[in-house]
Design a protein around this motif. Sequence first.
Motif, PDB file in Angstrom:
ATOM      1  N   MET A   1       0.847  -1.195   0.000  1.00 48.59           N
ATOM      2  CA  MET A   1       0.000   0.000   0.000  1.00 48.59           C
ATOM      3  C   MET A   1       0.883   1.247   0.000  1.00 48.59           C
ATOM      4  SD  MET A   1      -3.042   0.961   2.665  1.00 48.59           S
ATOM      5  CE  MET A   1      -3.898  -0.549   2.272  1.00 48.59           C
ATOM      6  N   SER A   2       0.605   2.190  -0.894  1.00 45.11           N
ATOM      7  CA  SER A   2       1.430   3.379  -1.050  1.00 45.11           C
ATOM      8  C   SER A   2       1.347   4.270   0.192  1.00 45.11           C
ATOM      9  CB  SER A   2       0.978   4.162  -2.276  1.00 45.11           C
ATOM     10  OG  SER A   2       1.772   5.304  -2.453  1.00 45.11           O
ATOM     11  N   LYS A   3       2.485   4.837   0.565  1.00 43.33           N
ATOM     12  CA  LYS A   3       2.552   5.697   1.750  1.00 43.33           C
ATOM     13  C   LYS A   3       3.007   7.092   1.366  1.00 43.33           C
ATOM     14  CE  LYS A   3       3.359   2.270   5.406  1.00 43.33           C
ATOM     15  NZ  LYS A   3       2.866   1.117   4.661  1.00 43.33           N
ATOM     16  N   GLN A   4       2.750   8.034   2.252  1.00 43.37           N
ATOM     17  CA  GLN A   4       3.166   9.420   2.075  1.00 43.37           C
ATOM     18  C   GLN A   4       3.811   9.930   3.354  1.00 43.37           C
ATOM     19  OE1 GLN A   4      -0.533  11.377   1.134  1.00 43.37           O
ATOM     20  NE2 GLN A   4      -0.379  10.949  -1.050  1.00 43.37           N
ATOM     21  N   LEU A   5       4.885  10.686   3.186  1.00 38.21           N
ATOM     22  CA  LEU A   5       5.492  11.448   4.277  1.00 38.21           C
ATOM     23  C   LEU A   5       4.853  12.828   4.237  1.00 38.21           C
ATOM     24  CD1 LEU A   5       7.746  11.876   6.453  1.00 38.21           C
ATOM     25  CD2 LEU A   5       9.226  12.571   4.560  1.00 38.21           C
ATOM     26  N   PHE A   6       4.361  13.322   5.381  1.00 31.65           N
ATOM     27  CA  PHE A   6       3.564  14.544   5.315  1.00 31.65           C
ATOM     28  C   PHE A   6       3.767  15.458   6.526  1.00 31.65           C
ATOM     29  CE2 PHE A   6       1.175  12.150   8.311  1.00 31.65           C
ATOM     30  CZ  PHE A   6       0.455  13.069   9.057  1.00 31.65           C
ATOM     31  N   VAL A   7       3.418  16.711   6.307  1.00 31.24           N
ATOM     32  CA  VAL A   7       3.115  17.653   7.389  1.00 31.24           C
ATOM     33  C   VAL A   7       1.841  18.387   6.991  1.00 31.24           C
ATOM     34  CG1 VAL A   7       5.458  18.014   8.268  1.00 31.24           C
ATOM     35  CG2 VAL A   7       4.633  19.422   6.380  1.00 31.24           C
ATOM     36  N   ASN A   8       1.018  18.724   7.982  1.00 30.01           N
ATOM     37  CA  ASN A   8      -0.250  19.417   7.738  1.00 30.01           C
ATOM     38  C   ASN A   8      -0.323  20.700   8.547  1.00 30.01           C
ATOM     39  OD1 ASN A   8      -1.504  17.762   5.856  1.00 30.01           O
ATOM     40  ND2 ASN A   8      -2.390  16.418   7.416  1.00 30.01           N
ATOM     41  N   GLY A   9      -0.381  21.823   7.867  1.00 31.44           N
ATOM     42  CA  GLY A   9      -0.638  23.105   8.518  1.00 31.44           C
ATOM     43  C   GLY A   9       0.412  23.550   9.510  1.00 31.44           C
ATOM     44  N   ILE A  10       1.680  23.190   9.260  1.00 30.97           N
ATOM     45  CA  ILE A  10       2.721  23.580  10.228  1.00 30.97           C
ATOM     46  C   ILE A  10       3.238  24.996   9.929  1.00 30.97           C
ATOM     47  CG2 ILE A  10       3.408  21.192  10.628  1.00 30.97           C
ATOM     48  CD1 ILE A  10       5.909  23.290   8.881  1.00 30.97           C
ATOM     49  N   SER A  11       3.628  25.677  10.994  1.00 28.14           N
ATOM     50  CA  SER A  11       4.309  26.965  10.903  1.00 28.14           C
ATOM     51  C   SER A  11       5.605  26.859  11.693  1.00 28.14           C
ATOM     52  CB  SER A  11       3.446  28.092  11.454  1.00 28.14           C
ATOM     53  OG  SER A  11       2.244  28.226  10.715  1.00 28.14           O
ATOM     54  N   ALA A  12       6.602  27.634  11.306  1.00 26.48           N
ATOM     55  CA  ALA A  12       7.903  27.540  11.979  1.00 26.48           C
ATOM     56  C   ALA A  12       8.538  28.919  12.101  1.00 26.48           C
ATOM     57  CB  ALA A  12       8.834  26.603  11.203  1.00 26.48           C
ATOM     58  N   CYS A  13       9.200  29.146  13.245  1.00 23.55           N
ATOM     59  CA  CYS A  13       9.827  30.438  13.531  1.00 23.55           C
ATOM     60  C   CYS A  13      11.243  30.232  14.064  1.00 23.55           C
ATOM     61  CB  CYS A  13       9.039  31.214  14.577  1.00 23.55           C
ATOM     62  SG  CYS A  13       7.311  31.514  14.177  1.00 23.55           S
ATOM     63  N   TYR A  14      12.143  31.145  13.682  1.00 19.82           N
ATOM     64  CA  TYR A  14      13.461  31.244  14.291  1.00 19.82           C
ATOM     65  C   TYR A  14      13.491  32.535  15.099  1.00 19.82           C
ATOM     66  CZ  TYR A  14      15.537  27.527  11.424  1.00 19.82           C
ATOM     67  OH  TYR A  14      15.837  26.316  10.857  1.00 19.82           O
ATOM     68  N   ASN A  15      13.613  32.401  16.421  1.00 21.04           N
ATOM     69  CA  ASN A  15      13.642  33.589  17.285  1.00 21.04           C
ATOM     70  C   ASN A  15      12.490  34.542  16.968  1.00 21.04           C
ATOM     71  OD1 ASN A  15      16.045  32.699  18.553  1.00 21.04           O
ATOM     72  ND2 ASN A  15      17.249  33.521  16.849  1.00 21.04           N
ATOM     73  N   LYS A  16      11.302  33.968  16.871  1.00 18.35           N
ATOM     74  CA  LYS A  16      10.057  34.705  16.624  1.00 18.35           C
ATOM     75  C   LYS A  16       9.922  35.235  15.204  1.00 18.35           C
ATOM     76  CE  LYS A  16       9.422  36.057  21.465  1.00 18.35           C
ATOM     77  NZ  LYS A  16       9.140  37.163  22.408  1.00 18.35           N
ATOM     78  N   LYS A  17      10.905  34.966  14.331  1.00 22.20           N
ATOM     79  CA  LYS A  17      10.786  35.351  12.926  1.00 22.20           C
ATOM     80  C   LYS A  17      10.210  34.171  12.160  1.00 22.20           C
ATOM     81  CE  LYS A  17      13.322  36.834   8.837  1.00 22.20           C
ATOM     82  NZ  LYS A  17      14.665  37.139   8.242  1.00 22.20           N
ATOM     83  N   MET A  18       9.024  34.348  11.601  1.00 25.69           N
ATOM     84  CA  MET A  18       8.353  33.250  10.918  1.00 25.69           C
ATOM     85  C   MET A  18       9.012  32.954   9.579  1.00 25.69           C
ATOM     86  SD  MET A  18       4.264  32.680  10.307  1.00 25.69           S
ATOM     87  CE  MET A  18       4.076  32.368  12.065  1.00 25.69           C
ATOM     88  N   VAL A  19       9.262  31.666   9.315  1.00 27.15           N
ATOM     89  CA  VAL A  19       9.850  31.258   8.030  1.00 27.15           C
ATOM     90  C   VAL A  19       8.904  30.343   7.255  1.00 27.15           C
ATOM     91  CG1 VAL A  19      12.258  31.542   8.689  1.00 27.15           C
ATOM     92  CG2 VAL A  19      11.097  29.406   9.234  1.00 27.15           C
ATOM     93  N   LEU A  20       8.002  29.663   7.958  1.00 29.72           N
ATOM     94  CA  LEU A  20       6.978  28.848   7.311  1.00 29.72           C
ATOM     95  C   LEU A  20       5.639  29.184   7.935  1.00 29.72           C
ATOM     96  CD1 LEU A  20       8.696  25.324   7.260  1.00 29.72           C
ATOM     97  CD2 LEU A  20       8.490  26.902   5.332  1.00 29.72           C
ATOM     98  N   LYS A  21       4.618  29.334   7.104  1.00 30.83           N
ATOM     99  CA  LYS A  21       3.302  29.717   7.619  1.00 30.83           C
ATOM    100  C   LYS A  21       2.226  28.793   7.068  1.00 30.83           C
ATOM    101  CE  LYS A  21       0.181  33.701   8.020  1.00 30.83           C
ATOM    102  NZ  LYS A  21      -0.018  35.134   7.656  1.00 30.83           N
ATOM    103  N   ASN A  22       1.645  27.981   7.943  1.00 32.12           N
ATOM    104  CA  ASN A  22       0.517  27.113   7.589  1.00 32.12           C
ATOM    105  C   ASN A  22       0.821  26.256   6.355  1.00 32.12           C
ATOM    106  OD1 ASN A  22      -2.066  26.036   7.932  1.00 32.12           O
ATOM    107  ND2 ASN A  22      -2.979  27.540   6.541  1.00 32.12           N
ATOM    108  N   VAL A  23       1.926  25.532   6.400  1.00 29.10           N
ATOM    109  CA  VAL A  23       2.402  24.762   5.249  1.00 29.10           C
ATOM    110  C   VAL A  23       1.942  23.309   5.338  1.00 29.10           C
ATOM    111  CG1 VAL A  23       4.468  23.808   4.149  1.00 29.10           C
ATOM    112  CG2 VAL A  23       4.397  26.225   4.795  1.00 29.10           C
ATOM    113  N   SER A  24       1.418  22.797   4.230  1.00 29.76           N
ATOM    114  CA  SER A  24       1.033  21.389   4.114  1.00 29.76           C
ATOM    115  C   SER A  24       1.647  20.813   2.849  1.00 29.76           C
ATOM    116  CB  SER A  24      -0.492  21.237   4.052  1.00 29.76           C
ATOM    117  OG  SER A  24      -1.103  21.734   5.221  1.00 29.76           O
ATOM    118  N   VAL A  25       2.430  19.762   3.000  1.00 26.75           N
ATOM    119  CA  VAL A  25       3.027  19.085   1.850  1.00 26.75           C
ATOM    120  C   VAL A  25       3.078  17.584   2.136  1.00 26.75           C
ATOM    121  CG1 VAL A  25       4.463  21.041   1.149  1.00 26.75           C
ATOM    122  CG2 VAL A  25       5.400  19.318   2.687  1.00 26.75           C
TER     123      VAL A  25
END
Length: 268
Positions: free
Chosen positions: A1-25
């Motif tokens: 059965m085919s599988k997927q590696l995923f993230v859903n709706g993640i956001s990421a910050c370095y020292n409060k500086k956002m670099v990813l906003k609500n990302v799903s892949v």
Amino acid sequence: MSKQLFVNGISACYNKKMVLKNVSVCVAAGELSCLCGPNGCGKSTLLSVLAGVQDETLSVLNGTGGPGIKEAVNPDKINALGLKKLPRKKAAQIVSFMQQSEYSTWDFSVRELVLQGRFCHTKNGFYTQADEQLADQALAELQISNLADKSVHSLSGGEFQKARIARAICQQSNFILLDEPAANLDFVYEPWLMKKLAVLAHEKGTGILVSIHDVNLAASYADNLILLPLLQQPICGKIKDILTKENLKLTYGMEFECQKVNYFQSSL
């Protein structure tokens, strides 16, 4: 059965500086996907989050799930395997991650460096003859068997990059994430490597995600393209659907024109 590696709706910050906003892949097993975007858009951060390996200065808001594995037949099922909850050796059997840059403090030979890819499969940290054979096989596949006994400290930037890619392949994980693997490689080797990765994905059923700056090279070999505009949702899909002038303008902030050019490909 085919599988997927995923993230859903993640956001990421370095020292409060956002670099990813609500990302799903997601990265599908058996396919080669390429991740493209301008400098600073968060490509390296996204790869590290997908791998479950984050810098201590990075704060990640997990949204609705991930990083994890889910069945492609039921993409809405979120109670999937959480990579960060697994022991590192077990997680490394699922995802192999090659970071953008690396320096080896220890004076390993190239064969020893590649063999490290097998560590997650070892019992009590001891390599078997089968592990050593797989390391030699990876060296041969990357056409660097001649470097096997050389010190990693004596390598050129391109040679070291090839050794690191061989280590990631030797790991034989379900998914391989490579951050700019074409960096430092000559233009003859770049398309050869992309073709090799495509074959690996299709024949071995491995899901491979490569961050790359050359959109044309990505379009020539990848099954899927992920464009990552700064602080916006990624644009994901098949190459023919995603690679448009409108999407490139949204991603890079400038106009693009499609031109027919001579394309030279090595016979490696």
